[in-house]
Design a protein around this motif. Structure first.
Motif, PDB file in Angstrom:
ATOM      1  N   VAL A   1      13.856   1.514   1.060  1.00  0.00           N
ATOM      2  CA  VAL A   1      12.630   0.816   1.430  1.00  0.00           C
ATOM      3  C   VAL A   1      11.481   1.485   0.685  1.00  0.00           C
ATOM      4  O   VAL A   1      11.325   2.708   0.751  1.00  0.00           O
ATOM      5  CB  VAL A   1      12.381   0.894   2.948  1.00  0.00           C
ATOM      6  CG1 VAL A   1      11.036   0.271   3.309  1.00  0.00           C
ATOM      7  CG2 VAL A   1      13.506   0.211   3.711  1.00  0.00           C
ATOM      8  N   LEU A   2      10.672   0.701  -0.030  1.00  0.00           N
ATOM      9  CA  LEU A   2       9.564   1.258  -0.790  1.00  0.00           C
ATOM     10  C   LEU A   2       8.308   1.295   0.076  1.00  0.00           C
ATOM     11  O   LEU A   2       7.873   0.266   0.600  1.00  0.00           O
ATOM     12  CB  LEU A   2       9.293   0.432  -2.049  1.00  0.00           C
ATOM     13  CG  LEU A   2      10.465   0.247  -3.024  1.00  0.00           C
ATOM     14  CD1 LEU A   2       9.956  -0.288  -4.355  1.00  0.00           C
ATOM     15  CD2 LEU A   2      11.222   1.546  -3.230  1.00  0.00           C
ATOM     16  N   LEU A   3       7.730   2.465   0.222  1.00  0.00           N
ATOM     17  CA  LEU A   3       6.500   2.671   0.981  1.00  0.00           C
ATOM     18  C   LEU A   3       5.386   2.909  -0.019  1.00  0.00           C
ATOM     19  O   LEU A   3       5.369   3.929  -0.721  1.00  0.00           O
ATOM     20  CB  LEU A   3       6.647   3.862   1.924  1.00  0.00           C
ATOM     21  CG  LEU A   3       7.834   3.796   2.894  1.00  0.00           C
ATOM     22  CD1 LEU A   3       7.932   5.072   3.726  1.00  0.00           C
ATOM     23  CD2 LEU A   3       7.735   2.580   3.808  1.00  0.00           C
ATOM     24  N   VAL A   4       4.452   1.956  -0.093  1.00  0.00           N
ATOM     25  CA  VAL A   4       3.485   1.920  -1.186  1.00  0.00           C
ATOM     26  C   VAL A   4       2.111   2.351  -0.701  1.00  0.00           C
ATOM     27  O   VAL A   4       1.586   1.821   0.275  1.00  0.00           O
ATOM     28  CB  VAL A   4       3.416   0.501  -1.797  1.00  0.00           C
ATOM     29  CG1 VAL A   4       2.514   0.490  -3.027  1.00  0.00           C
ATOM     30  CG2 VAL A   4       4.812   0.015  -2.181  1.00  0.00           C
ATOM     31  N   ASP A   5       1.513   3.303  -1.435  1.00  0.00           N
ATOM     32  CA  ASP A   5       0.151   3.720  -1.146  1.00  0.00           C
ATOM     33  C   ASP A   5      -0.844   2.634  -1.551  1.00  0.00           C
ATOM     34  O   ASP A   5      -0.628   1.903  -2.518  1.00  0.00           O
ATOM     35  CB  ASP A   5      -0.202   4.994  -1.919  1.00  0.00           C
ATOM     36  CG  ASP A   5       0.441   6.245  -1.337  1.00  0.00           C
ATOM     37  OD1 ASP A   5       1.053   6.142  -0.258  1.00  0.00           O
ATOM     38  OD2 ASP A   5       0.328   7.314  -1.965  1.00  0.00           O
ATOM     39  N   ALA A   6      -1.945   2.540  -0.825  1.00  0.00           N
ATOM     40  CA  ALA A   6      -3.032   1.622  -1.185  1.00  0.00           C
ATOM     41  C   ALA A   6      -4.300   2.053  -0.475  1.00  0.00           C
ATOM     42  O   ALA A   6      -4.275   2.389   0.718  1.00  0.00           O
ATOM     43  CB  ALA A   6      -2.688   0.178  -0.815  1.00  0.00           C
ATOM     44  N   GLU A   7      -5.406   2.051  -1.214  1.00  0.00           N
ATOM     45  CA  GLU A   7      -6.716   2.358  -0.654  1.00  0.00           C
ATOM     46  C   GLU A   7      -7.677   1.185  -0.729  1.00  0.00           C
ATOM     47  O   GLU A   7      -8.656   1.141   0.019  1.00  0.00           O
ATOM     48  CB  GLU A   7      -7.348   3.528  -1.412  1.00  0.00           C
ATOM     49  CG  GLU A   7      -6.683   4.868  -1.205  1.00  0.00           C
ATOM     50  CD  GLU A   7      -7.407   5.971  -1.940  1.00  0.00           C
ATOM     51  OE1 GLU A   7      -7.688   7.008  -1.307  1.00  0.00           O
ATOM     52  OE2 GLU A   7      -7.702   5.797  -3.156  1.00  0.00           O
ATOM     53  N   THR A   8      -7.423   0.239  -1.635  1.00  0.00           N
ATOM     54  CA  THR A   8      -8.358  -0.859  -1.879  1.00  0.00           C
ATOM     55  C   THR A   8      -7.619  -2.184  -1.920  1.00  0.00           C
ATOM     56  O   THR A   8      -6.388  -2.234  -2.049  1.00  0.00           O
ATOM     57  CB  THR A   8      -9.083  -0.658  -3.223  1.00  0.00           C
ATOM     58  OG1 THR A   8      -8.123  -0.818  -4.296  1.00  0.00           O
ATOM     59  CG2 THR A   8      -9.734   0.713  -3.316  1.00  0.00           C
ATOM     60  N   ASP A   9      -8.395  -3.261  -1.855  1.00  0.00           N
ATOM     61  CA  ASP A   9      -7.798  -4.594  -1.998  1.00  0.00           C
ATOM     62  C   ASP A   9      -7.219  -4.772  -3.396  1.00  0.00           C
ATOM     63  O   ASP A   9      -6.226  -5.497  -3.567  1.00  0.00           O
ATOM     64  CB  ASP A   9      -8.854  -5.660  -1.711  1.00  0.00           C
ATOM     65  CG  ASP A   9      -9.236  -5.704  -0.237  1.00  0.00           C
ATOM     66  OD1 ASP A   9     -10.389  -6.049   0.042  1.00  0.00           O
ATOM     67  OD2 ASP A   9      -8.394  -5.393   0.620  1.00  0.00           O
ATOM     68  N   ASP A  10      -7.814  -4.137  -4.405  1.00  0.00           N
ATOM     69  CA  ASP A  10      -7.259  -4.203  -5.755  1.00  0.00           C
ATOM     70  C   ASP A  10      -5.882  -3.558  -5.813  1.00  0.00           C
ATOM     71  O   ASP A  10      -4.994  -4.032  -6.539  1.00  0.00           O
ATOM     72  CB  ASP A  10      -8.195  -3.516  -6.752  1.00  0.00           C
ATOM     73  CG  ASP A  10      -9.444  -4.327  -7.049  1.00  0.00           C
ATOM     74  OD1 ASP A  10      -9.443  -5.546  -6.762  1.00  0.00           O
ATOM     75  OD2 ASP A  10     -10.416  -3.755  -7.568  1.00  0.00           O
ATOM     76  N   ASP A  11      -5.681  -2.480  -5.068  1.00  0.00           N
ATOM     77  CA  ASP A  11      -4.348  -1.868  -5.007  1.00  0.00           C
ATOM     78  C   ASP A  11      -3.332  -2.853  -4.436  1.00  0.00           C
ATOM     79  O   ASP A  11      -2.219  -2.990  -4.962  1.00  0.00           O
ATOM     80  CB  ASP A  11      -4.380  -0.610  -4.137  1.00  0.00           C
ATOM     81  CG  ASP A  11      -5.186   0.521  -4.746  1.00  0.00           C
ATOM     82  OD1 ASP A  11      -5.365   0.538  -5.975  1.00  0.00           O
ATOM     83  OD2 ASP A  11      -5.647   1.388  -3.972  1.00  0.00           O
ATOM     84  N   LEU A  12      -3.703  -3.542  -3.369  1.00  0.00           N
ATOM     85  CA  LEU A  12      -2.783  -4.512  -2.765  1.00  0.00           C
ATOM     86  C   LEU A  12      -2.515  -5.672  -3.711  1.00  0.00           C
ATOM     87  O   LEU A  12      -1.377  -6.162  -3.797  1.00  0.00           O
ATOM     88  CB  LEU A  12      -3.360  -5.012  -1.441  1.00  0.00           C
ATOM     89  CG  LEU A  12      -3.502  -3.955  -0.345  1.00  0.00           C
ATOM     90  CD1 LEU A  12      -4.213  -4.531   0.869  1.00  0.00           C
ATOM     91  CD2 LEU A  12      -2.143  -3.395   0.050  1.00  0.00           C
ATOM     92  N   ALA A  13      -3.534  -6.127  -4.435  1.00  0.00           N
ATOM     93  CA  ALA A  13      -3.335  -7.193  -5.417  1.00  0.00           C
ATOM     94  C   ALA A  13      -2.361  -6.744  -6.494  1.00  0.00           C
ATOM     95  O   ALA A  13      -1.516  -7.539  -6.964  1.00  0.00           O
ATOM     96  CB  ALA A  13      -4.675  -7.590  -6.036  1.00  0.00           C
ATOM     97  N   ALA A  14      -2.432  -5.482  -6.896  1.00  0.00           N
ATOM     98  CA  ALA A  14      -1.514  -4.967  -7.910  1.00  0.00           C
ATOM     99  C   ALA A  14      -0.076  -4.934  -7.388  1.00  0.00           C
ATOM    100  O   ALA A  14       0.874  -5.235  -8.125  1.00  0.00           O
ATOM    101  CB  ALA A  14      -1.956  -3.571  -8.343  1.00  0.00           C
ATOM    102  N   VAL A  15       0.097  -4.579  -6.120  1.00  0.00           N
ATOM    103  CA  VAL A  15       1.439  -4.570  -5.522  1.00  0.00           C
ATOM    104  C   VAL A  15       2.021  -5.979  -5.506  1.00  0.00           C
ATOM    105  O   VAL A  15       3.180  -6.201  -5.878  1.00  0.00           O
ATOM    106  CB  VAL A  15       1.389  -3.991  -4.095  1.00  0.00           C
ATOM    107  CG1 VAL A  15       2.757  -4.115  -3.428  1.00  0.00           C
ATOM    108  CG2 VAL A  15       0.937  -2.535  -4.133  1.00  0.00           C
ATOM    109  N   VAL A  16       1.212  -6.951  -5.081  1.00  0.00           N
ATOM    110  CA  VAL A  16       1.686  -8.341  -5.043  1.00  0.00           C
ATOM    111  C   VAL A  16       2.046  -8.825  -6.449  1.00  0.00           C
ATOM    112  O   VAL A  16       3.080  -9.466  -6.660  1.00  0.00           O
ATOM    113  CB  VAL A  16       0.612  -9.250  -4.412  1.00  0.00           C
ATOM    114  CG1 VAL A  16       0.947 -10.721  -4.639  1.00  0.00           C
ATOM    115  CG2 VAL A  16       0.495  -8.960  -2.921  1.00  0.00           C
ATOM    116  N   ASP A  17       1.206  -8.506  -7.420  1.00  0.00           N
ATOM    117  CA  ASP A  17       1.469  -8.891  -8.810  1.00  0.00           C
ATOM    118  C   ASP A  17       2.818  -8.348  -9.260  1.00  0.00           C
ATOM    119  O   ASP A  17       3.635  -9.070  -9.847  1.00  0.00           O
ATOM    120  CB  ASP A  17       0.347  -8.355  -9.698  1.00  0.00           C
ATOM    121  CG  ASP A  17       0.415  -8.883 -11.136  1.00  0.00           C
ATOM    122  OD1 ASP A  17       1.511  -9.250 -11.594  1.00  0.00           O
ATOM    123  OD2 ASP A  17      -0.634  -8.911 -11.802  1.00  0.00           O
ATOM    124  N   ALA A  18       3.075  -7.073  -8.990  1.00  0.00           N
ATOM    125  CA  ALA A  18       4.335  -6.461  -9.418  1.00  0.00           C
ATOM    126  C   ALA A  18       5.530  -7.119  -8.741  1.00  0.00           C
ATOM    127  O   ALA A  18       6.555  -7.400  -9.382  1.00  0.00           O
ATOM    128  CB  ALA A  18       4.306  -4.965  -9.113  1.00  0.00           C
TER     129      ALA A  18
END
Length: 449
Positions: free
Chosen positions: A176-193
């Motif tokens: 299970v991948l546990l992904v760090d994020a601090e900003t909405d841009d970080d979350l957008a990058a995760v979704v993109d990937a």
């Protein structure tokens, strides 16, 4: 676009998440339990497992219909409450690779080095878990009883190709991948990937995302609405309006607003506060300061006097607050069920519009009123969502207005503002116009995820 199924563990979270898709032009419905009606482009299913057992949560995920080719998002609580681990493990057992990105930056809830933070403080050092049966996790790995891999901010911010390649390699091991994020841009990058992985040629296990309503917003931004070019145009218009206005949330197609067949006769608004969170009590006090009567129900007592007193308040001023005793109950669901029974007894004589605080209470009330579907109309501030009972395609009579809000956050006048929004919508005003004065006369701070 592939159909999207979002799985939420309580109703206020389901509505909060559905609004992120509707706001961006997607045809969206909330289903209270397993969907029974026509499929929507985005279906948010409230499986109602927050207050149940871990085994009940696993069974709910095991038995939920998930059609091949459907994008799956498991909506998690932004404070990581509920049965996050068992629900993720159930999805993994069904053949999904899991990418967990649970930050909610708009409310200061982030993940750094795999540690959940609130305004930069470890979640375990805050008071947000004081009502939970055990302590808050220090790391997200504690929530999941299977191998995990931490994906740091350096990977998230490494660019779409590099990030997707890293996720692909990590998922190959079954963790299970546990992904760090601090900003909405970080979350957008995760979704993109993740979308790059899903679209890549070849055969691989399906990938499910898991995270807060902010991750849902990132997904809604990344995929085109399936309904039509017109819906896409609405989404573009709304995106521009959000950038221009900033402080307020705009809404979707104007011709879908409000109760079906236009505004009806004014209805009393019953505000039901089932959350035991201190902030929820404060919201009720702020509404009481505007003149609304507050009625406190103790499940151990005869509910008759509370029913009659609440009915009298609604007759006199067309708004009343119903809440449960502040004493600690052995089972919080007992309080939710008792509140739902009182609402049903009042509704048998008086058609009500509702403002519901606390996911379990909201679900208990709507189940008791045999409501199975909600269609989001607009949000007042993050998580404070106004919906229409029914999906807009059902039989006449499914035009109750229902506002929902999680108990753990919201501006100080949010309940008064929601009552005002319900009344204006019922009176025929456009519910998307949030510029009118709140019932309390005080401005509400509005933030988008």
């Amino acid at each position: 676009m592939s159909p999207i199924t979002v799985i939420a563990d309580d109703l206020s979270g389901a509505a909060e998440t559905a609004e992120q898709f509707r706001l961006r032009g997607h045809e969206t419905v909330v289903s209270l339990g397993v969907p029974a009606g026509p499929a929507a482009a985005v279906t948010v299913v409230d499986v109602g497992t927050r207050a149940g057992t871990a085994e009940e949560a696993r069974v709910a995920i095991d038995t939920l219909p998930l059609t091949a080719g459907t994008l799956v998002l498991k909506k998690t609580d932004s404070l990581w409450r509920g049965h996050v681990g068992p629900e993720l493990e159930a999805l993994a057992a069904r053949g999904y690779d899991l990418v967990v990105a649970g930050a909610l930056p708009a409310l200061g809830r982030t993940v750094v080095h795999g540690r959940p933070l609130v305004d930069g403080r470890p979640l375990a050092e805050t008071a947000f878990w004081h009502l939970e049966p055990h302590g808050a996790p220090a790391t997200l790995a504690e929530l999941v009883d299977r191998p995990t891999v931490l994906v740091g901010l350096d990977v998230v911010r490494s660019g779409p190709d590099a990030s997707a390649a890293h996720l692909d390699a990590a998922l190959a091991g079954g963790a299970v991948l546990l992904v760090d994020a601090e900003t909405d841009d970080d979350l957008a990058a995760v979704v993109d990937a993740v979308l790059r992985l899903v679209a890549a040629p070849g055969v691989r296990r399906p990938v499910a995302l898991a995270g807060s309503a902010a991750l849902a917003a990132a997904l809604a931004d990344a995929v085109a609405p399936a309904s039509s070019t017109e819906a896409g145009s609405h989404a573009s218009d709304e995106a521009g309006a959000r950038d221009e206005a900033g402080a307020r949330d705009e809404a979707g197609p104007r011709d879908e607003a409000g109760p079906r067949d236009g505004a009806g006769a004014e209805r009393p608004v019953l505000v039901v506060v089932g959350s035991a969170a201190e902030v929820a009590r404060g919201h009720a006090d702020a509404l009481a300061a505007t003149g609304a009567d507050v009625h406190v129900l103790d499940p151990a007592d005869d509910a008759g006097p509370v029913v009659e007193a609440t009915r009298a308040s609604l007759s006199r001023s067309s708004v009343a607050v119903l809440t449960v005793t502040a004493r600690r109950l052995p089972d919080p669901l007992v309080g939710s069920a008792a509140l739902a029974e009182v609402v049903a007894r009042i509704d048998a004589d008086v058609e009500l519009d509702l403002v519901l605080t606390g996911g379990e209470t909201a679900r208990a009330v709507l189940d008791r009123l045999t409501t199975t579907t909600l269609r989001p109309l607009t949000q007042l501030e993050h998580g404070a969502v106004l919906s229409l009972a029914g999906d807009g395609r059902g039989a006449a009579g499914d035009d109750r207005l229902v506002a929902t809000k999680p108990g753990s956050f919201g501006g100080p006048t949010v309940l008064a503002d929601l009552v005002d929004l319900v009344r204006r919508t019922r009176a025929g005003a456009d519910p998307h116009d949030l510029t009118a004065s709140a019932a309390s006369g005080a401005p509400t701070k509005r933030r988008t995820p």
